[in-house]
Motif scaffolding. Structure first.
Motif, PDB file in Angstrom:
ATOM      1  N   GLN A 226      -6.851 -28.515 -23.685  1.00  0.00           N
ATOM      2  CA  GLN A 226      -6.578 -30.144 -23.704  1.00  0.00           C
ATOM      3  C   GLN A 226      -6.406 -30.770 -22.457  1.00  0.00           C
ATOM      4  OE1 GLN A 226      -4.613 -27.589 -25.879  1.00  0.00           O
ATOM      5  NE2 GLN A 226      -6.510 -27.886 -26.678  1.00  0.00           N
ATOM      6  N   GLY A 227      -7.335 -30.524 -21.427  1.00  0.00           N
ATOM      7  CA  GLY A 227      -7.347 -31.159 -20.238  1.00  0.00           C
ATOM      8  C   GLY A 227      -6.983 -29.985 -19.036  1.00  0.00           C
ATOM      9  N   THR A 228      -6.494 -28.853 -19.343  1.00  0.00           N
ATOM     10  CA  THR A 228      -6.159 -28.207 -18.307  1.00  0.00           C
ATOM     11  C   THR A 228      -7.110 -27.440 -17.453  1.00  0.00           C
ATOM     12  OG1 THR A 228      -4.258 -27.538 -19.738  1.00  0.00           O
ATOM     13  CG2 THR A 228      -4.720 -25.820 -18.120  1.00  0.00           C
ATOM     14  N   SER A 229      -8.446 -27.148 -18.436  1.00  0.00           N
ATOM     15  CA  SER A 229      -9.361 -26.659 -17.584  1.00  0.00           C
ATOM     16  C   SER A 229     -10.201 -27.534 -16.817  1.00  0.00           C
ATOM     17  CB  SER A 229     -10.417 -26.171 -18.621  1.00  0.00           C
ATOM     18  OG  SER A 229     -11.569 -25.579 -18.044  1.00  0.00           O
ATOM     19  N   GLU A 230      -9.977 -28.885 -17.166  1.00  0.00           N
ATOM     20  CA  GLU A 230     -10.773 -29.751 -16.103  1.00  0.00           C
ATOM     21  C   GLU A 230     -10.035 -29.723 -14.955  1.00  0.00           C
ATOM     22  OE1 GLU A 230     -13.446 -32.895 -18.594  1.00  0.00           O
ATOM     23  OE2 GLU A 230     -11.063 -32.889 -19.081  1.00  0.00           O
ATOM     24  N   GLU A 231      -8.512 -29.997 -14.935  1.00  0.00           N
ATOM     25  CA  GLU A 231      -7.593 -29.858 -14.083  1.00  0.00           C
ATOM     26  C   GLU A 231      -7.975 -28.673 -12.883  1.00  0.00           C
ATOM     27  OE1 GLU A 231      -3.653 -30.322 -15.920  1.00  0.00           O
ATOM     28  OE2 GLU A 231      -4.110 -32.445 -16.534  1.00  0.00           O
TER      29      GLU A 231
ATOM     30  N   GLU B 175      -9.016 -29.163  -9.318  1.00  0.00           N
ATOM     31  CA  GLU B 175      -8.202 -28.458  -8.117  1.00  0.00           C
ATOM     32  C   GLU B 175      -9.256 -27.412  -7.371  1.00  0.00           C
ATOM     33  OE1 GLU B 175      -3.906 -26.219  -7.392  1.00  0.00           O
ATOM     34  OE2 GLU B 175      -4.284 -27.260  -9.209  1.00  0.00           O
ATOM     35  N   ALA B 176     -10.013 -26.535  -7.921  1.00  0.00           N
ATOM     36  CA  ALA B 176     -10.555 -25.481  -7.436  1.00  0.00           C
ATOM     37  C   ALA B 176     -11.773 -25.978  -6.710  1.00  0.00           C
ATOM     38  CB  ALA B 176     -11.238 -24.527  -8.472  1.00  0.00           C
ATOM     39  N   ILE B 177     -12.256 -27.208  -6.922  1.00  0.00           N
ATOM     40  CA  ILE B 177     -13.508 -27.471  -6.112  1.00  0.00           C
ATOM     41  C   ILE B 177     -13.070 -28.717  -5.213  1.00  0.00           C
ATOM     42  CG2 ILE B 177     -15.057 -27.344  -8.089  1.00  0.00           C
ATOM     43  CD1 ILE B 177     -15.091 -30.145  -8.666  1.00  0.00           C
ATOM     44  N   LYS B 178     -11.722 -28.972  -5.186  1.00  0.00           N
ATOM     45  CA  LYS B 178     -11.260 -29.917  -3.955  1.00  0.00           C
ATOM     46  C   LYS B 178     -11.589 -29.292  -2.603  1.00  0.00           C
ATOM     47  CE  LYS B 178      -7.477 -32.056  -5.069  1.00  0.00           C
ATOM     48  NZ  LYS B 178      -6.009 -32.207  -5.194  1.00  0.00           N
ATOM     49  N   GLY B 179     -12.272 -30.238  -1.806  1.00  0.00           N
ATOM     50  CA  GLY B 179     -12.497 -29.622  -0.489  1.00  0.00           C
ATOM     51  C   GLY B 179     -13.909 -29.095  -0.445  1.00  0.00           C
ATOM     52  N   LEU B 180     -14.619 -28.767  -1.505  1.00  0.00           N
ATOM     53  CA  LEU B 180     -15.846 -28.342  -1.381  1.00  0.00           C
ATOM     54  C   LEU B 180     -16.868 -29.423  -1.371  1.00  0.00           C
ATOM     55  CD1 LEU B 180     -15.683 -25.449  -4.014  1.00  0.00           C
ATOM     56  CD2 LEU B 180     -15.426 -25.043  -1.702  1.00  0.00           C
ATOM     57  N   PRO B 181     -17.932 -29.311  -0.628  1.00  0.00           N
ATOM     58  CA  PRO B 181     -18.985 -30.355  -0.653  1.00  0.00           C
ATOM     59  C   PRO B 181     -19.483 -30.541  -2.224  1.00  0.00           C
ATOM     60  CG  PRO B 181     -19.613 -28.543   0.777  1.00  0.00           C
ATOM     61  CD  PRO B 181     -18.402 -27.813  -0.190  1.00  0.00           C
ATOM     62  N   ARG B 182     -19.119 -31.716  -2.769  1.00  0.00           N
ATOM     63  CA  ARG B 182     -19.454 -32.248  -4.215  1.00  0.00           C
ATOM     64  C   ARG B 182     -20.919 -32.195  -4.478  1.00  0.00           C
ATOM     65  NH1 ARG B 182     -20.393 -32.381  -8.311  1.00  0.00           N
ATOM     66  NH2 ARG B 182     -19.907 -33.786 -10.007  1.00  0.00           N
TER      67      ARG B 182
ATOM     68  N   GLU C 271     -14.085 -41.234 -18.815  1.00  0.00           N
ATOM     69  CA  GLU C 271     -13.083 -41.778 -17.871  1.00  0.00           C
ATOM     70  C   GLU C 271     -12.005 -40.893 -17.670  1.00  0.00           C
ATOM     71  OE1 GLU C 271     -13.567 -44.458 -15.967  1.00  0.00           O
ATOM     72  OE2 GLU C 271     -15.414 -44.953 -16.860  1.00  0.00           O
ATOM     73  N   ASN C 272     -11.463 -40.096 -18.890  1.00  0.00           N
ATOM     74  CA  ASN C 272     -10.481 -39.033 -18.432  1.00  0.00           C
ATOM     75  C   ASN C 272     -10.879 -37.722 -17.947  1.00  0.00           C
ATOM     76  OD1 ASN C 272      -8.477 -40.807 -20.023  1.00  0.00           O
ATOM     77  ND2 ASN C 272      -9.202 -39.920 -21.961  1.00  0.00           N
TER      78      ASN C 272
ATOM     79  N   LEU D 191     -10.961 -34.013 -13.280  1.00  0.00           N
ATOM     80  CA  LEU D 191     -11.834 -33.415 -12.374  1.00  0.00           C
ATOM     81  C   LEU D 191     -11.743 -34.038 -10.916  1.00  0.00           C
ATOM     82  CD1 LEU D 191     -14.972 -33.477 -14.736  1.00  0.00           C
ATOM     83  CD2 LEU D 191     -13.613 -31.111 -13.891  1.00  0.00           C
ATOM     84  N   GLY D 192     -11.459 -35.277 -10.692  1.00  0.00           N
ATOM     85  CA  GLY D 192     -11.243 -35.726  -9.264  1.00  0.00           C
ATOM     86  C   GLY D 192     -12.406 -35.821  -8.878  1.00  0.00           C
TER      87      GLY D 192
END
Length: 331
Positions: free
Chosen positions: A59-64, A68-75, A123-124, A129-130
Motif C-alpha cells: 500500500q505504497g511501501t514498495s514504491e517508497e 529511496e533506492a534510486i535517489k541519486g542515480l541517473p534517472r 500522481e500518488n 517514487l520521487g
C-alpha cells in the motif's frame, strides 16, 4: 547483462528485472526496508536497470522503497515499470479479495481502472517514487466494470502530458489485448509464467509474437518453489500468501526438488544455482522478453542478476525442457 527492447518502444530493460512486490512486505510476511533498498542498489550495480513495482505492494511501501533506492542515480539510467488499478482505499470496481496490510489491519482490495482513479493513482505514485515520470504504466488486473476504452484513453492522456512514457498491461488475455490496442499503443503484457505455469504458451505468446508485444514474465521462480530451497514441511511467516497454495504442498515440493536435482549437474557445470538456471531457461523461451525476479535482500538480488552473465545453448535449453516434461504437480 543482456538488454532487450520492449515492443516497438525505446525502452531496453535488463532481461532480469527487479520485481519489488516482496520488497514491499505485503503478503510475503514482511520485509526489512533497509534490506530491500540494498537489494535494489546491488541489482543496479550488476546491470539491472529496470524495477517493477505497484502501489498495492505494501500500500505504497514498495514504491517508497524504490524511490529511496534510486535517489541519486541517473534517472535516465533507471526504468520504472509501475502499475495502477488495485485500490485498497476505495470500494469501487471488481472486488478482488480481503487481506491485511503490513500493520495487520484488514483491507479489501478492488480492481478499478476508471479514468479519475488512474489520474489520482499516477500522481500518488509519482510522489512516492520521487520522480516526474513513469517509464511503463501497466493496468494491474482487468476491471470488468470499466470499459477498456476509458482506461486506455486515460493512460494515453498521461502519455501526452509526459507523466508516462509507454503503456503496458498485466494479466490480459488476447481479446483484451486486441481491444486495448485500439486506444493506445501497447508495448507489453505482464503475465505469470514459470516452468510449472505455462498456459500462456497456447494463445498469449503467439498473439504477442504476432503483434510485436513483449511479455514480462512474473513469478518465474514460482514464488520460491523453483529455487530448490523449499523442503517438505515448509513453514511460512504469518501473512505469507504462499501458505495456502497447492504448489507448496509437501508432495509438490518433493516432485519439484527431484526435477531440480536432475538439472543440477548442468547448473553446476556453468557455475550456477538451480534458481539461476531456471531464470535462464525462462528468458530463453519464445516470446518471453524479460523475467521479473524478486529479492528481499542483497544476496538474493545479486544471485538473480548474476544469472544473466551466463547463456544457454539451444541444446541445453532443450535438455532442461525434456526433464521438465516429466514433472507433474498435483493440484
Amino acid at each position: 547483462m543482456e538488454y532487450r527492447k520492449l515492443g516497438n518502444s525505446t525502452l531496453t530493460p535488463s532481461v532480469i528485472t527487479f520485481g519489488a512486490w516482496a520488497a514491499g512486505g505485503w503478503m510475503w510476511g514482511g520485509a526489512e526496508r533497509k534490506d530491500a533498498i540494498d537489494a535494489i542498489r546491488a541489482s543496479y550495480d550488476l546491470g539491472v536497470n529496470a524495477i517493477d513495482t505497484a502501489p498495492i505492494y505494501g500500500q505504497g511501501t514498495s514504491e517508497e522503497i524504490v524511490g529511496e533506492a534510486i535517489k541519486g542515480l541517473p534517472r535516465d539510467k533507471v526504468l520504472i515499470l509501475n502499475k495502477f488499478g488495485m485500490r485498497w482505499d476505495l470500494e469501487k470496481g471488481d472486488f478482488g479479495f480481503s487481506s491485511k496490510d503490513n500493520n495487520g489491519n484488514e483491507i479489501d482490495i478492488y480492481k478499478y481502472a476508471g479514468k479519475e482513479s488512474i489520474i489520482l493513482e499516477c500522481e500518488n505514485s509519482l510522489r512516492r517514487l520521487g520522480t516526474d515520470y513513469i517509464d511503463l504504466y501497466q493496468i494491474h488486473w482487468p476491471d470488468s466494470t470499466t470499459p477498456i476504452q476509458e482506461t486506455m484513453e486515460a493512460v494515453a492522456q498521461l502519455i501526452e502530458q509526459g507523466k508516462v512514457r509507454y503503456a503496458g498491461v498485466c494479466n490480459y488475455n488476447t481479446e483484451q489485448l486486441e481491444e486495448a490496442r485500439k486506444y493506445v499503443p501497447l508495448v507489453s503484457n505482464q503475465v505469470p509464467y514459470s516452468m510449472v505455469k505455462r498456459n500462456i504458451e497456447a494463445d498469449v505468446v503467439p498473439y504477442c509474437l504476432d503483434n510485436d508485444l513483449s511479455i514480462l514474465a512474473y513469478s518465474p521462480m514460482e514464488r520460491g518453489l523453483l529455487t530448490g530451497k523449499m523442503r517438505p514441511g515448509q513453514s511460512f511467516s504469518e501473512g505469507d500468501h504462499r501458505a495456502g497454495l497447492f504448489y507448496f504442498t509437501d508432495e509438490n515440493i518433493i516432485r519439484t526438488n527431484a526435477f531440480l536435482a536432475k538439472i543440477k549437474p548442468l547448473a553446476e557445470s556453468k557455475g550456477l544455482s538451480a534458481g539461476q538456471l531456471v531464470l535462464l531457461w525462462t528468458i530463453a523461451q519464445p516470446g518471453i522478453t524479460i523475467a521479473l525476479a524478486g529479492a528481499r535482500n542483497k544476496e538474493q538480488a545479486e544471485q538473480n542478476a548474476k544469472a544473466a552473465a551466463v547463456s544457454l545453448t539451444p541444446d541445453e535449453v532443450n535438455s532442461i525442457s525434456t526433464e521438465l516434461a516429466k514433472l507433474q504437480l498435483v493440484k
